[in-house]
Motif scaffolding. Structure first.
Motif, short mmCIF file in Angstrom:
data_model
loop_
_atom_site.label_atom_id
_atom_site.label_comp_id
_atom_site.label_asym_id
_atom_site.label_seq_id
_atom_site.Cartn_x
_atom_site.Cartn_y
_atom_site.Cartn_z
N LEU A 20 -20.36 -6.94 2.78
CA LEU A 20 -19.35 -6.51 3.74
C LEU A 20 -17.96 -7.00 3.34
CD1 LEU A 20 -22.03 -6.15 5.38
CD2 LEU A 20 -20.71 -6.73 7.42
N ARG A 21 -17.87 -7.83 2.31
CA ARG A 21 -16.58 -8.31 1.85
C ARG A 21 -15.80 -7.16 1.22
NH1 ARG A 21 -17.53 -14.55 -0.03
NH2 ARG A 21 -15.32 -14.59 0.40
N PRO A 22 -14.47 -7.28 1.16
CA PRO A 22 -13.66 -8.44 1.55
C PRO A 22 -13.49 -8.54 3.06
CG PRO A 22 -12.25 -6.69 0.74
CD PRO A 22 -13.65 -6.23 0.52
N PHE A 23 -13.55 -9.78 3.55
CA PHE A 23 -13.36 -10.03 4.97
C PHE A 23 -11.89 -10.27 5.26
CE2 PHE A 23 -17.75 -11.80 4.22
CZ PHE A 23 -18.42 -10.76 4.85
N GLY A 24 -11.51 -9.98 6.48
CA GLY A 24 -10.13 -10.19 6.88
C GLY A 24 -9.89 -9.55 8.23
N MET A 25 -8.63 -9.23 8.53
CA MET A 25 -8.30 -8.56 9.78
C MET A 25 -9.06 -7.24 9.88
SD MET A 25 -6.13 -10.51 11.39
CE MET A 25 -5.35 -9.39 12.56
N VAL A 71 -3.60 -5.63 -4.19
CA VAL A 71 -4.56 -6.46 -3.45
C VAL A 71 -3.90 -7.70 -2.86
CG1 VAL A 71 -5.34 -7.77 -5.48
CG2 VAL A 71 -6.86 -7.50 -3.51
N ILE A 72 -2.90 -8.24 -3.57
CA ILE A 72 -2.24 -9.46 -3.08
C ILE A 72 -1.51 -9.18 -1.77
CG2 ILE A 72 -0.49 -11.21 -3.55
CD1 ILE A 72 -1.09 -10.87 -6.53
N GLY A 73 -0.64 -8.16 -1.78
CA GLY A 73 0.12 -7.86 -0.57
C GLY A 73 -0.76 -7.41 0.57
N THR A 74 -1.80 -6.65 0.28
CA THR A 74 -2.69 -6.13 1.32
C THR A 74 -3.41 -7.27 2.05
OG1 THR A 74 -3.01 -4.05 0.13
CG2 THR A 74 -4.67 -4.64 1.76
N ILE A 75 -3.92 -8.21 1.29
CA ILE A 75 -4.65 -9.31 1.92
C ILE A 75 -3.69 -10.33 2.52
CG2 ILE A 75 -6.13 -11.30 1.43
CD1 ILE A 75 -7.69 -9.53 -0.51
N ALA A 76 -2.62 -10.65 1.81
CA ALA A 76 -1.71 -11.69 2.29
C ALA A 76 -0.96 -11.28 3.54
CB ALA A 76 -0.70 -12.05 1.19
N ASP A 77 -0.75 -9.97 3.76
CA ASP A 77 0.01 -9.52 4.92
C ASP A 77 -0.86 -9.33 6.16
OD1 ASP A 77 2.84 -9.03 5.37
OD2 ASP A 77 2.23 -7.06 6.09
N GLY A 127 0.83 -1.21 0.00
CA GLY A 127 0.00 0.00 0.00
C GLY A 127 0.85 1.25 0.00
N VAL A 128 1.95 1.23 0.77
CA VAL A 128 2.86 2.37 0.80
C VAL A 128 3.54 2.51 -0.56
CG1 VAL A 128 4.88 3.36 1.94
CG2 VAL A 128 3.22 2.07 3.29
N ALA A 129 3.97 1.39 -1.14
CA ALA A 129 4.59 1.43 -2.47
C ALA A 129 3.61 1.96 -3.51
CB ALA A 129 5.07 0.03 -2.86
N LYS A 140 -9.74 -2.24 6.62
CA LYS A 140 -10.62 -1.09 6.83
C LYS A 140 -9.92 0.13 6.24
CE LYS A 140 -8.79 -0.55 11.53
NZ LYS A 140 -9.14 -0.52 12.97
N GLY A 141 -10.66 1.25 6.14
CA GLY A 141 -10.07 2.45 5.57
C GLY A 141 -9.52 2.22 4.18
N GLU A 142 -8.32 2.72 3.94
CA GLU A 142 -7.72 2.60 2.61
C GLU A 142 -7.45 1.15 2.24
OE1 GLU A 142 -5.36 6.28 1.02
OE2 GLU A 142 -4.38 5.55 2.85
N ASN A 143 -7.13 0.33 3.21
CA ASN A 143 -6.89 -1.09 2.90
C ASN A 143 -8.14 -1.74 2.33
OD1 ASN A 143 -4.24 -1.02 3.75
ND2 ASN A 143 -4.70 -1.73 5.83
N ARG A 144 -9.29 -1.37 2.89
CA ARG A 144 -10.55 -1.94 2.38
C ARG A 144 -10.78 -1.51 0.94
NH1 ARG A 144 -15.21 -4.39 3.43
NH2 ARG A 144 -17.12 -3.60 2.49
N VAL A 145 -10.48 -0.26 0.65
CA VAL A 145 -10.66 0.24 -0.72
C VAL A 145 -9.71 -0.48 -1.67
CG1 VAL A 145 -10.50 2.25 -2.23
CG2 VAL A 145 -11.44 2.50 0.08
N LEU A 146 -8.42 -0.56 -1.31
CA LEU A 146 -7.44 -1.21 -2.18
C LEU A 146 -7.78 -2.69 -2.37
CD1 LEU A 146 -4.10 0.37 -0.91
CD2 LEU A 146 -5.25 0.80 -3.09
N ALA A 147 -8.26 -3.35 -1.30
CA ALA A 147 -8.60 -4.76 -1.42
C ALA A 147 -9.84 -4.95 -2.27
CB ALA A 147 -8.81 -5.36 -0.03
N SER A 148 -10.84 -4.10 -2.07
CA SER A 148 -12.11 -4.26 -2.78
C SER A 148 -11.96 -3.99 -4.28
CB SER A 148 -13.16 -3.33 -2.18
OG SER A 148 -14.40 -3.48 -2.84
#
Length: 775
Positions: free
Chosen positions: A470-475, A220-226, A198-200, A231-239
């Motif tokens: 509500l997906r993607p689900f995760g941490m 999306v791969i690094g965000t979910i796999a790590d 996400g930072v990259a 939530k927040g920006e991670n949810r957007v990048l994952a979705s």
């Protein structure tokens, strides 16, 4: 009764009556959103419909303008740039994003990922010296570097500018780098939980001056796999990243699809369980460079070759993990069915790259914190990984015994460490003592956070589809776990090894399939018509165009007592499973001394009030119903196995009515005598009776002094006294035996369970009252 294997935590509350409804969602979905801190329509809309405009300006991140300017300067001056990455899925996707972004910007760049086995984690001086010798003027780290104090100083001494992009925990002192791009060092940046990729991605956005949608399939791969909070920006990048990767034309993604047999759209589980593990496998077994080469490849044929190689590495990784896990499991010291409070296992020859996975397996199997170490006899050291349970903070507890370690780092649930071989036993003893001091028995159970209890009638295709919004689900946004109480219509074993369970729950309007993987050992412990409490994830199973509702069961229990029906069975031992660590007894009313599966036999008359067993086998029938009720009033058990059979049935013989007695006595008065030996069969055939009924009537009349019997000749008494048939002990005994057989043997399962319920439930109520009153 079946105990749940995990601790169930009901996290929901009943909705407040004055709670305002969110438009367009059901009350259940509203409840799920409120638990995630979403209480108004605007917040709900942003959560359910993630979009690019919810992302923040990358220039808000401290150091971004300085870093971008330095890269543009390098491009203008034809200076070579080295991207220094990490060997996990987040690291290789971060590296790929940064390299591709730099190349699109016109930079001359390459990448370097340290070898886990020879260089360890993070930047190192040898690698920086290599970069200097190779002519690189600028190094950009991705997913690493925030703790590289000495390495940053060394780079400065070499005359290399160092830009650090990272997301790991910030130390008290920051490295002396040209620029640091890290959400947690940026007071003005609104979101601090980005993954390394996400930072990259943010850096790429700032460098290119536009939103780099072409990198979403990597982000999306690094965000979910790590396992960063989704939530927040991670949810957007994952979705939006899942949408992008589902339609990606990137050769590396296409090749991964092929070797993984992925069809249709991808979801977070595809990334977490299929794509991520394969990219991780490369760095676990060797240099992670092929993973980056795959993601950067522009040639489909080349990508196919690399993906096939990576898939083979993953298969090798699985075998290595399985072999080490098996060895580790055998090394775990188990007493009374439980492992030590903290597991510490070590062996020479184990692959250090997979020990974290092995530790996770041990935690899941034994519900204990686990440390798995690979011994290096030459160095005299042991190096490995640790994973923990929720209740045991691995980092803080290990810091209490920090002198035991040569190197140690991590957080509450995971850590890495190196220590001298002669410290292993002391480490184990110290951690066991800390666990004994701080943890209770309940702390060793895994916890299931349950969103809510649902009724079978409330589960519908529409409702599940709405929950899936509500997906993607995760941490940070876990897949909802629901509680359901229902009696399954059908329970059966499935799978090639018959080690999984499939349930069918059904009501008048709804049907739900339940799948419980790895729970086949419970099959013999689930009695017919038992009301099951299950906790699981609701989903939709599509097969041949049909959509079926299903619940993927994580845990189950049966709170009520259970009846297992083995009446008359000749194969009891095949169907009778004695669970480990449970106390079973067999009770006999008539002096039997042998029981199925060598269960210890006790005689009914020796049972004392308050005797307790996990399971009770009843191996023969009582002579009086009161003997059975007396037994049940004294003894406490949650499982009753009726295992008795009948050699000679009273119930199946014709039971004489008063008219039968009256007719027989009238016949005797008329004839004067009756030869029981010679005429009983003839009479039985002529009247359609059973011979035993003729004999029984005769014996009752004899006991009541109505007749005399001598040498089989029956004659009527001339002046018999008036007596009722029930004054005959034989008559009462036969009546009692008939009642016993009709109630306890020839009844249906439902009838038998209902009869036992009267006494079992009364006993449980009594025990509960005793406990409540402190007796």
């Amino acid at each position: 009764m079946i105990q749940s294997k995990m601790k169930w935590k009901f996290t929901y509350r009943n909705p407040e009556e004055n709670s305002a409804g969110l438009p367009g969602v059901t009350p259940l979905t509203q409840q799920l959103l409120e638990k995630r801190g979403i209480h108004d329509a605007e917040a709900a809309d942003r959560f359910l419909r993630p979009s690019i405009d919810q992302l923040h300006d990358p220039m808000l991140m401290e150091g971004m303008d300085r870093a971008v300017a330095r890269v543009k300067e390098a491009i203008a001056s034809d200076q070579s740039i080295l991207v220094f990455g990490d060997y996990d899925a987040d690291g290789v996707t971060s590296t790929s994003v940064m390299v591709e972004a730099l190349r699109k910007a016109g930079a001359d760049c390459d990448f370097y990922i340290p070898n886990r086995f020879t260089e360890g984690y993070g930047p190192n001086k040898e690698a920086f010296q290599f970069a200097y010798d190779s002519g690189y003027a600028l190094i950009i780290t991705v997913d690493t570097g925030i703790a590289a104090m000495e390495e940053a100083t060394f780079a400065k001494e070499l005359g290399i500018d160092l830009i650090i992009t990272d997301h790991h925990e910030v130390q008290e002192v920051l490295p002396d780098a040209y620029a640091i791009i890290h959400p947690k060092t940026s007071a003005d940046y609104p979101f601090q939980e980005l993954a390394g990729v996400g930072v990259a991605f943010k850096f790429a956005h700032a460098l290119l001056g536009r939103f780099p949608k072409e990198f979403l399939d990597l982000a999306v791969i690094g965000t979910i796999a790590d396992l960063v909070p989704l939530k927040g920006e991670n949810r957007v990048l994952a979705s939006i990243g899942l949408q992008a990767i589902s339609h990606s034309t990137r050769p590396g993604i296409q090749a991964l699809r092929k070797v993984c047999s992925i069809e249709g759209d991808m979801n977070e589980e595809t990334i977490g369980f299929t794509i991520g593990p394969r990219l991780n496998a490369v760095g676990r077994l060797q240099d992670a460079t092929p993973a980056v080469d795959l993601l950067l490849s522009e040639d489909l044929e080349e990508a196919d070759q690399i993906a096939t190689f990576i898939n083979q590495l993953n298969q090798e990784r699985q075998k290595i993990v399985a072999a080490i896990a098996k060895e580790a499991e055998e090394m775990v010291s188990v007493e009374n069915g439980e492992a030590e409070n903290v597991i510490v296992v070590a062996k020479e020859g184990w692959n250090p790259g997979v020990l974290g996975i092995v530790a996770s397996k041990l935690v899941r199997q034994f519900d204990r914190p686990a440390i798995v170490l690979a011994i290096d006899e030459e160095k005299g050291e042991a190096k490995g990984s640790a994973r923990s349970i929720d209740a045991f903070d691995l980092f803080s507890n290990c810091m209490e015994i920090r002198p035991r370690f040569i190197h140690f780092g991590g957080h509450a649930q995971a850590a890495g460490m190196t220590l001298a071989i002669d410290q292993i036993d002391d480490l184990r003893s110290d951690l066991i003592s800390l666990a004994e001091e701080k943890l209770s028995d309940d702390d060793y159970q895994q916890v299931l956070d349950i969103e809510t209890t649902v009724e079978l009638e409330d589960i519908s295709l529409k409702q599940i589809e709405e929950v899936n919004q509500l997906r993607p689900f995760g941490m940070g946004n876990p897949k909802p776990l629901f509680h359901l109480n229902h009696t399954p219509k059908e329970v059966r074993l499935i799978g090639s090894k018959k080690n999984h369970l499939k349930f069918q729950f059904q009501s008048q309007q709804s049907r739900l399939d339940g799948i419980a993987f790895g729970m086949g050992d419970l099959y013999q412990q689930i009695s017919p018509q038992a009301a099951l409490d299950v906790v699981g994830e609701l989903g939709i199973n599509e097969w041949n165009g049909r959509k079926n509702l299903q619940v993927m069961i994580k845990d189950l229990r049966v709170k009520e007592w259970q009846l297992f029906d083995h009446r008359g069975s000749k194969h009891i031992e095949k169907n009778l499973i004695i669970p480990p660590n449970q106390t079973f007894a067999a009770v006999s009313f008539q002096g039997e001394e042998q029981a199925p599966c060598d269960v210890p036999v006790i005689q009914a008359e020796t049972v004392e009030h308050g005797d307790s067993y996990d399971g009770l086998l009843i191996i023969d029938l009582p002579k009086r119903m009161s003997d059975m009720t007396k037994l049940l009033s004294k003894l406490e058990t949650r499982k009753v196995y009726v295992c008795y059979h009948i050699q000679e049935s009273t119930f199946l013989k014709t039971w004489p009515s008063r008219d039968h007695f009256k007719w027989f006595y009238g016949m005797l008065l008329k004839r004067g005598r009756f030869n029981l030996h010679e005429e009983a069969d003839l009479l039985a055939n002529r009247k359609g009776w059973d011979k035993s009924m003729v004999e029984f009537i005769s014996e009752v009349f004899f006991e009541l002094d109505f007749v005399r019997i001598k040498d089989g000749i029956i004659t009527a008494e001339s002046e018999p006294s008036q007596k009722d048939l029930r004054e005959s002990s034989l008559y009462l005994q036969r009546e009692e035996q008939l009642k016993i057989e009709r109630t306890l043997y020839y009844s249906t399962y439902k009838e038998l369970k209902s009869w036992f319920d009267q006494y079992m439930n009364q006993r449980f109520k009594q025990v509960k009252e005793e406990v409540t009153n402190g007796l």
